[in-house]
Design a protein around this motif. Structure first.
Motif: not given
Length: 147
Positions: A47-58, A68-71
């Motif tokens: 979850i922490t990795t996904l949170q960091a990834g979401a901030q990079m992607w935003k 998405s996971m694919t993105e």
């Protein structure tokens, strides 16, 4: 002269077997507790990795439409082997991330097939104070974060 017989009595054998059984049971309970803790810890790391990834992607708009996971995997925001997230959580279920359908400035992370209600409830308890919404039902843990 009578010879003295040597050996163990039935009671002595039963006592030793009882001690072994109790010790084995205690070990199994401890093992289950440790395995459960490891799964919850691994889920929290995901979850922490996904949170960091979401901030990079935003994007600059601040909306998570299209996440998405694919993105996340395609831009290197999460490990490449996570791919589409199928079968990647500690319980063998899927990891999903997507926009909140009500508020696009929020995103939802879902772990499916969480095999233990106790572990699912523990995740709810751990994320309640740091997220917009958490829930666990029918083996699915869902947490919503404000972007």
């Amino acid at each position: 002269m009578r010879s003295k017989e040597q050996g163990f009595t039935f009671i002595e054998v039963l006592a030793v077997l009882s001690i072994i059984a109790i010790a084995s049971l205690g070990t199994l309970v401890l093992r289950d507790w440790a395995v459960g803790n490891a799964r919850v810890s691994e889920a929290k790391n995901l979850i922490t990795t996904l949170q960091a990834g979401a901030q990079m992607w935003k994007p600059a708009s601040g909306e998570f439409t299209g996440i998405s996971m694919t993105e996340l995997s395609s831009i290197g925001a999460v490990p490449a082997d996570w791919g589409d997230g199928i079968g990647k959580n500690p319980w063998g279920g899927d990891i999903m991330i997507g926009p909140d359908t009500v508020d696009a400035t929020k995103y939802i992370i879902r772990l499916t097939n969480v095999g233990s209600a106790e572990e699912g409830q523990r995740l709810v308890r751990d994320y309640t104070s740091v997220s917009a919404l958490t829930s666990y039902a029918d083996g699915d843990f869902t947490v919503t974060f404000q972007g």
